[in-house]
Enzyme design. Structure first.
Site, short mmCIF file in Angstrom:
data_model
loop_
_atom_site.label_atom_id
_atom_site.label_comp_id
_atom_site.label_asym_id
_atom_site.label_seq_id
_atom_site.Cartn_x
_atom_site.Cartn_y
_atom_site.Cartn_z
N LEU A 1 -31.79 12.94 -12.54
CA LEU A 1 -31.23 12.54 -11.25
C LEU A 1 -31.25 11.03 -11.04
O LEU A 1 -30.39 10.50 -10.31
CB LEU A 1 -31.98 13.23 -10.11
CG LEU A 1 -31.84 14.76 -10.07
CD1 LEU A 1 -32.69 15.34 -8.95
CD2 LEU A 1 -30.39 15.17 -9.90
N HIS A 2 -32.16 10.32 -11.67
CA HIS A 2 -32.23 8.87 -11.45
C HIS A 2 -30.99 8.14 -11.95
O HIS A 2 -30.80 6.97 -11.62
CB HIS A 2 -33.49 8.27 -12.08
CG HIS A 2 -33.70 8.56 -13.52
ND1 HIS A 2 -34.86 9.13 -14.00
CD2 HIS A 2 -32.92 8.35 -14.62
CE1 HIS A 2 -34.79 9.26 -15.31
NE2 HIS A 2 -33.62 8.78 -15.71
N HIS A 3 -30.14 8.80 -12.72
CA HIS A 3 -28.92 8.15 -13.22
C HIS A 3 -27.79 8.09 -12.18
O HIS A 3 -26.78 7.41 -12.42
CB HIS A 3 -28.39 8.90 -14.44
CG HIS A 3 -29.30 8.83 -15.63
ND1 HIS A 3 -30.23 9.81 -15.91
CD2 HIS A 3 -29.43 7.89 -16.59
CE1 HIS A 3 -30.89 9.48 -17.01
NE2 HIS A 3 -30.43 8.32 -17.44
N GLU B 1 -39.51 13.02 -12.45
CA GLU B 1 -38.92 11.72 -12.15
C GLU B 1 -39.96 10.61 -12.08
O GLU B 1 -41.15 10.86 -11.84
CB GLU B 1 -38.17 11.76 -10.82
CG GLU B 1 -36.78 12.37 -10.90
CD GLU B 1 -35.79 11.52 -11.69
OE1 GLU B 1 -36.12 10.35 -11.99
OE2 GLU B 1 -34.72 12.02 -12.03
#
Length: 325
Positions: free
Chosen positions: A232-234, A261
Site C-alpha cells: 500500500l505504501h506505493h 507496513e
C-alpha cells in the site's frame, strides 16, 4: 560532512560484498596479502578497503590481521544462513539509487524524475531482484505475522498473498496452518520465484497463483485471510482505499486483512526507520508514502472493515495492521 560523504561508505561496503571479502576472511583472521590472494585482487586495494571497513566497524584489526565482527560474521559471510549481501544488490540497484540523484527535480515536478510510474510500473524488473534477494530478511516478521493470522484448523482455508514476491509471508501462514491453500498474486516473472520458494517450503499442491495487476485482475472470493505486505505504501490514500474495497469483497464474512507496513507515529518523524521510509516513496513512486495508523484506520473503515488493530513484529521495523471484513 557525514551525510555528504555517506556514499563513500556505501561504496566500500558494496565493494567488499561484491569481492567476497567477508567470506574470504571467514572464521580465521588474515593479513591483507592473504585476503587479497583469496579475493584475487592486488594487495593495495584490499588493504585500504579493509582498513576503512575496520574504521566503519565491519572488521577488527590486530597485529596486521583482520577478523570479522560478530555482526559481520552473521550477516556478511556467505556461509552464514542469515547472509544479507544479496539484499544489498536490490537496495543499491539503479531502480532505487537513481531516484536520489536528482531528488530536487522530483520535488519540483511533483512526480518521479526518472520515469512516469517509477517502481510501480507493470513488470518493473526491480521486483525480480527483490523477490530473489529479500526473502531471508523477512523470515522473523513473516513468522510473527503468521502467528497473528490463525485459521480454522477444522476445515480447508484459503489465503491470498497480494504482491507476493518472495512469498515469505504467505508461505509462513501456510506452514503454520496445514489445511490452508495459498494463492499468490504478482507479475508472472516474479511468481516464478514465489512458486519455487513455495515448492522448497513443501507446500506442494497447496499453492496456486494469479498473474496480473492487483488493482484490476480478478482476485477470487471466499478467502479466510488476505495478506498485503509492503504494497500500500506505493499508492495514494484514495487508491489504497479503492484497493482495500476489492480485498473486502474477496474475503468471506469474518475474514481478515493483514497489512504489513513501515508505519510512522502521528508526528511522522518517529520511529526513525519507519518514518524515513517516506523518502524512499518520494523518490521511487508517483504518489506513495509511509502512512500512520490513523490513516490506515480511515482507509479500512471506508473500505468496509472493522476492528482495526496494530501489532509489532519481531526483529522488524514494520508493523502489522489487521482488520475484519
Amino acid at each position: 560532512m557525514e551525510v555528504v560523504t555517506a556514499h563513500q561508505k556505501t561504496g566500500a561496503l558494496k565493494a567488499a560484498i561484491e569481492l567476497g571479502l567477508f567470506t574470504a576472511i571467514g572464521k580465521t583472521p588474515a593479513t591483507a596479502a592473504e585476503i587479497a590472494a583469496r579475493c584475487k585482487c592486488p594487495e593495495r586495494g584490499i588493504r585500504i578497503l579493509s582498513d576503512n571497513l575496520t574504521i566503519m566497524g565491519f572488521l577488527e584489526k590486530a597485529d596486521s590481521r583482520y577478523s570479522l565482527t560478530p555482526s559481520s560474521a552473521v550477516f556478511l559471510d556467505q556461509n552464514s544462513p542469515a547472509y544479507f549481501g544479496s539484499a544489498v544488490k536490490f537496495l543499491l540497484s539503479p531502480a532505487i539509487t537513481e531516484a536520489f540523484t536528482d531528488l530536487a527535480s522530483t520535488i519540483r515536478r511533483g512526480s518521479v524524475h526518472t520515469s512516469e510510474q517509477g517502481t510501480t510500473a507493470p513488470d518493473h524488473p526491480a521486483w525480480i531482484e527483490f523477490a530473489r534477494s529479500m526473502g531471508p530478511m523477512m523470515g522473523p516478521a513473516a513468522s510473527g505475522a503468521a502467528d497473528l493470522t490463525p485459521l480454522d484448523s477444522a476445515r480447508d482455508t484459503r489465503v491470498l498473498d497480494i504482491s507476493a514476491s518472495h512469498g515469505a509471508y504467505g508461505i509462513a501462514v501456510a506452514q503454520k496452518n496445514p489445511r490452508a491453500h495459498l494463492v499468490a498474486l504478482d507479475w508472472e516473472a516474479v511468481l516464478a520465484i514465489t512458486e519455487e520458494n513455495a515448492r522448497k517450503a513443501g507446500l506442494g499442491n497447496r499453492f496456486s497463483k494469479i498473474v496480473g495487476d492487483a488493482f484490476t485482475v480478478d482476485l477470487g472470493r471466499d478467502y479466510d485471510a488476505v495478506l498485503v505486505p509492503n504494497f500500500l505504501h506505493h499508492f495514494n490514500l484514495a487508491d489504497c482505499t479503492r484497493f482495500l474495497r476489492r480485498v473486502h469483497a474477496a474475503l468471506r464474512p469474518g475474514g481478515r486483512v493483514v497489512i504489513i507496513e513501515f508505519m510512522p507515529n502521528a508526528d511522522r518523524i518517529t520511529p526513525p526507520p519507519a518514518a524515513e521510509f517516506s523518502l524512499v516513496m518520494l523518490g521511487t513512486t508517483p504518489e506513495g508514502d509511509a502512512y500512520t495508523f490513523s490513516e490506515f484506520q480511515q482507509m479500512l473503515n471506508d473500505a468496509g472493515f472493522s476492528d482495526t488493530t496494530q501489532h509489532s513484529l519481531p526483529s522488524s521495523v514494520q508493523t502489522a495492521v489487521i482488520a475484519v471484513a
